[in-house]
Design a protein around this motif. Sequence first.
Motif, PDB file in Angstrom:
ATOM      1  N   ASN A 159      16.000  -1.845   1.815  1.00 52.25           N
ATOM      2  CA  ASN A 159      16.261  -2.670   3.004  1.00 52.25           C
ATOM      3  C   ASN A 159      15.057  -2.679   3.946  1.00 52.25           C
ATOM      4  OD1 ASN A 159      18.768  -3.000   1.937  1.00 52.25           O
ATOM      5  ND2 ASN A 159      19.886  -1.953   3.548  1.00 52.25           N
ATOM      6  N   LEU A 160      14.422  -1.507   4.109  1.00 50.15           N
ATOM      7  CA  LEU A 160      13.266  -1.441   5.013  1.00 50.15           C
ATOM      8  C   LEU A 160      12.102  -2.274   4.473  1.00 50.15           C
ATOM      9  CD1 LEU A 160      13.191   2.354   6.030  1.00 50.15           C
ATOM     10  CD2 LEU A 160      14.045   0.413   7.360  1.00 50.15           C
ATOM     11  N   VAL A 161      11.869  -2.169   3.160  1.00 52.95           N
ATOM     12  CA  VAL A 161      10.739  -2.906   2.576  1.00 52.95           C
ATOM     13  C   VAL A 161      11.024  -4.411   2.592  1.00 52.95           C
ATOM     14  CG1 VAL A 161       9.378  -3.262   0.471  1.00 52.95           C
ATOM     15  CG2 VAL A 161       9.988  -0.959   1.174  1.00 52.95           C
ATOM     16  N   LEU A 162      12.267  -4.778   2.336  1.00 54.49           N
ATOM     17  CA  LEU A 162      12.632  -6.191   2.364  1.00 54.49           C
ATOM     18  C   LEU A 162      12.380  -6.782   3.754  1.00 54.49           C
ATOM     19  CD1 LEU A 162      13.872  -8.400   0.617  1.00 54.49           C
ATOM     20  CD2 LEU A 162      16.116  -7.756   1.485  1.00 54.49           C
ATOM     21  N   ASN A 163      12.819  -6.080   4.782  1.00 50.25           N
ATOM     22  CA  ASN A 163      12.569  -6.547   6.153  1.00 50.25           C
ATOM     23  C   ASN A 163      11.076  -6.664   6.422  1.00 50.25           C
ATOM     24  OD1 ASN A 163      15.165  -6.881   7.069  1.00 50.25           O
ATOM     25  ND2 ASN A 163      15.338  -4.835   7.934  1.00 50.25           N
ATOM     26  N   ALA A 164      10.323  -5.645   5.973  1.00 42.77           N
ATOM     27  CA  ALA A 164       8.879  -5.637   6.219  1.00 42.77           C
ATOM     28  C   ALA A 164       8.224  -6.839   5.537  1.00 42.77           C
ATOM     29  CB  ALA A 164       8.273  -4.331   5.719  1.00 42.77           C
ATOM     30  N   LEU A 165       8.618  -7.090   4.306  1.00 41.55           N
ATOM     31  CA  LEU A 165       8.034  -8.229   3.569  1.00 41.55           C
ATOM     32  C   LEU A 165       8.392  -9.552   4.243  1.00 41.55           C
ATOM     33  CD1 LEU A 165       8.463  -7.400  -0.216  1.00 41.55           C
ATOM     34  CD2 LEU A 165       6.337  -7.913   0.987  1.00 41.55           C
ATOM     35  N   GLN A 166       9.634  -9.650   4.684  1.00 35.90           N
ATOM     36  CA  GLN A 166      10.057 -10.896   5.338  1.00 35.90           C
ATOM     37  C   GLN A 166       9.303 -11.130   6.639  1.00 35.90           C
ATOM     38  OE1 GLN A 166      14.309 -10.301   5.544  1.00 35.90           O
ATOM     39  NE2 GLN A 166      14.660 -11.237   3.536  1.00 35.90           N
ATOM     40  N   ALA A 167       8.885 -10.039   7.289  1.00 39.97           N
ATOM     41  CA  ALA A 167       8.211 -10.180   8.586  1.00 39.97           C
ATOM     42  C   ALA A 167       6.704 -10.418   8.441  1.00 39.97           C
ATOM     43  CB  ALA A 167       8.450  -8.918   9.426  1.00 39.97           C
ATOM     44  N   THR A 168       6.170 -10.159   7.242  1.00 38.89           N
ATOM     45  CA  THR A 168       4.708 -10.167   7.090  1.00 38.89           C
ATOM     46  C   THR A 168       4.182 -11.493   6.557  1.00 38.89           C
ATOM     47  OG1 THR A 168       4.830  -7.817   6.613  1.00 38.89           O
ATOM     48  CG2 THR A 168       2.771  -8.907   6.063  1.00 38.89           C
ATOM     49  N   THR A 183       1.450 -14.233   4.922  1.00 42.23           N
ATOM     50  CA  THR A 183       0.485 -14.187   3.817  1.00 42.23           C
ATOM     51  C   THR A 183      -0.817 -13.545   4.281  1.00 42.23           C
ATOM     52  OG1 THR A 183       1.456 -16.207   3.017  1.00 42.23           O
ATOM     53  CG2 THR A 183      -0.680 -15.636   2.098  1.00 42.23           C
ATOM     54  N   GLY A 184      -1.394 -12.704   3.413  1.00 39.93           N
ATOM     55  CA  GLY A 184      -2.653 -12.049   3.771  1.00 39.93           C
ATOM     56  C   GLY A 184      -2.423 -10.701   4.449  1.00 39.93           C
ATOM     57  N   GLY A 185      -1.179 -10.384   4.736  1.00 34.79           N
ATOM     58  CA  GLY A 185      -0.886  -9.127   5.432  1.00 34.79           C
ATOM     59  C   GLY A 185      -0.584  -8.003   4.453  1.00 34.79           C
ATOM     60  N   TRP A 186      -0.064  -6.920   4.978  1.00 31.08           N
ATOM     61  CA  TRP A 186       0.233  -5.749   4.134  1.00 31.08           C
ATOM     62  C   TRP A 186       1.510  -5.051   4.568  1.00 31.08           C
ATOM     63  CZ3 TRP A 186       0.446  -1.811   7.573  1.00 31.08           C
ATOM     64  CH2 TRP A 186      -0.383  -1.881   8.705  1.00 31.08           C
ATOM     65  N   VAL A 187       2.093  -4.354   3.623  1.00 28.13           N
ATOM     66  CA  VAL A 187       3.230  -3.466   3.894  1.00 28.13           C
ATOM     67  C   VAL A 187       2.834  -2.112   3.330  1.00 28.13           C
ATOM     68  CG1 VAL A 187       5.619  -2.915   3.279  1.00 28.13           C
ATOM     69  CG2 VAL A 187       4.991  -5.275   3.838  1.00 28.13           C
ATOM     70  N   ARG A 188       2.980  -1.084   4.143  1.00 28.43           N
ATOM     71  CA  ARG A 188       2.481   0.226   3.740  1.00 28.43           C
ATOM     72  C   ARG A 188       3.601   1.259   3.777  1.00 28.43           C
ATOM     73  NH1 ARG A 188      -2.395   2.912   4.007  1.00 28.43           N
ATOM     74  NH2 ARG A 188      -2.291   5.054   4.787  1.00 28.43           N
ATOM     75  N   MET A 189       3.690   2.032   2.728  1.00 29.39           N
ATOM     76  CA  MET A 189       4.733   3.056   2.675  1.00 29.39           C
ATOM     77  C   MET A 189       4.069   4.421   2.656  1.00 29.39           C
ATOM     78  SD  MET A 189       8.233   2.842   1.185  1.00 29.39           S
ATOM     79  CE  MET A 189       8.258   2.389  -0.521  1.00 29.39           C
ATOM     80  N   GLU A 190       4.595   5.316   3.482  1.00 29.53           N
ATOM     81  CA  GLU A 190       4.079   6.691   3.505  1.00 29.53           C
ATOM     82  C   GLU A 190       5.210   7.662   3.202  1.00 29.53           C
ATOM     83  OE1 GLU A 190       2.056   7.795   7.276  1.00 29.53           O
ATOM     84  OE2 GLU A 190       1.847   5.620   7.417  1.00 29.53           O
ATOM     85  N   VAL A 191       4.892   8.684   2.440  1.00 26.83           N
ATOM     86  CA  VAL A 191       5.852   9.761   2.218  1.00 26.83           C
ATOM     87  C   VAL A 191       5.123  11.058   2.513  1.00 26.83           C
ATOM     88  CG1 VAL A 191       7.282  10.980   0.535  1.00 26.83           C
ATOM     89  CG2 VAL A 191       7.106   8.494   0.426  1.00 26.83           C
ATOM     90  N   GLY A 192       5.755  11.929   3.276  1.00 31.35           N
ATOM     91  CA  GLY A 192       5.110  13.193   3.606  1.00 31.35           C
ATOM     92  C   GLY A 192       6.110  14.185   4.158  1.00 31.35           C
ATOM     93  N   GLU A 209       0.840  -1.199   0.000  1.00 27.69           N
ATOM     94  CA  GLU A 209       0.000   0.000   0.000  1.00 27.69           C
ATOM     95  C   GLU A 209       0.866   1.235   0.000  1.00 27.69           C
ATOM     96  OE1 GLU A 209      -2.348  -0.375   3.504  1.00 27.69           O
ATOM     97  OE2 GLU A 209      -3.569  -1.997   2.663  1.00 27.69           O
ATOM     98  N   ARG A 210       0.331   2.324  -0.549  1.00 24.01           N
ATOM     99  CA  ARG A 210       1.098   3.560  -0.526  1.00 24.01           C
ATOM    100  C   ARG A 210       0.223   4.747  -0.187  1.00 24.01           C
ATOM    101  NH1 ARG A 210       3.542   3.748  -6.447  1.00 24.01           N
ATOM    102  NH2 ARG A 210       3.395   1.507  -6.302  1.00 24.01           N
ATOM    103  N   ASP A 211       0.800   5.677   0.537  1.00 26.80           N
ATOM    104  CA  ASP A 211       0.109   6.917   0.885  1.00 26.80           C
ATOM    105  C   ASP A 211       1.127   8.046   0.738  1.00 26.80           C
ATOM    106  OD1 ASP A 211      -1.304   8.972   1.920  1.00 26.80           O
ATOM    107  OD2 ASP A 211      -1.492   8.165   3.950  1.00 26.80           O
ATOM    108  N   VAL A 266       7.838   3.031   6.650  1.00 28.80           N
ATOM    109  CA  VAL A 266       7.502   1.694   6.151  1.00 28.80           C
ATOM    110  C   VAL A 266       6.928   0.920   7.328  1.00 28.80           C
ATOM    111  CG1 VAL A 266       8.371  -0.445   5.143  1.00 28.80           C
ATOM    112  CG2 VAL A 266       9.375   1.730   4.452  1.00 28.80           C
ATOM    113  N   GLU A 267       5.667   0.536   7.168  1.00 26.97           N
ATOM    114  CA  GLU A 267       4.988  -0.167   8.260  1.00 26.97           C
ATOM    115  C   GLU A 267       4.499  -1.512   7.747  1.00 26.97           C
ATOM    116  OE1 GLU A 267       2.043   2.271  10.169  1.00 26.97           O
ATOM    117  OE2 GLU A 267       0.984   0.544  11.000  1.00 26.97           O
TER     118      GLU A 267
END
Length: 230
Positions: free
Chosen positions: A133-142, A144-153, A111-113, A163-164
């Motif tokens: 690196n942050l997204v890779l860690n997030a994906l490895q921790a999540t 199936t059925g979950g989400w990884v969300r990136m915000e820029v602001g 997801e992106r915001d 990256v959550e």
Amino acid sequence: RALVAEKLAAVGTMAAGLSHEIRNPLNAASLQLTLLERRLRRLPADNQSPLIEPLSLVQQEIHRLKSIVDDFLAFARPRQLNLTSVDLAAVAATVLDLFAAQAEQAGVRLERDFVAIPRVDGDAGQLQQAVTNLVLNALQATPTGGWVRMEVGEQSGAAFLAVEDSGPGISPKVRPHLFEPFFTTKDSGSGLGLPMVHSVVLQHAGTIFMEEGRVGGARFVMKIPFGFHT
Ligand code: ADP
């Protein structure tokens, strides 16, 4: 910070000496295995698989070693910032695009915001590696059925990128060690992903911290001030 800087210096010296010594024979070994595999594939089909299976395993292990050495270099090599005017949202979008196939395969929603923000002065390549690196860690921790969300602001004069994930989060025992070189809880982890992120963010005069996300997963937030080098 002093402790981390001291470790960085020691690791940097080691990296300079060892990296090529390790890389070259790995490349040579991998090349020889590829040759061997080609020759094996000319054998009758029945004879092939008992020989090719162990060979692929060795290839995989060599790949792993190579990626550890690459991580090590990306982290420890003294880097010059190649400063340009960087669109952080574009960097974030590129990383998400690069991970789209992997996320889909893992059954994780990306997801992106993104909010339009001014450009930051930075090194686009290094910032991209840090976000990767942050997204890779997030994906490895999540799972199936979950989400990884990136915000820029933008927040109080700085660009932020978060990256959550909806993974299990990070226990209070692990948290103090997150940015330590070589700290990992993964079987095949190098423990150099977050230290690399940390060093890139510091070079941009920014900050990075970890907090608990809305559903208990990890949320990493990096902030890069606008116009820091002028
Ligand atoms: P590596 O990924 O090779 O282990 P890192 O420095 O990137 O090295 O991460 C260090 C450790 O931090 C990981 O082993 C893991 O325990 C923890 N970690 C990092 N990101 C996350 C995350 N999004 N969710 C849960 N744990 C995490």
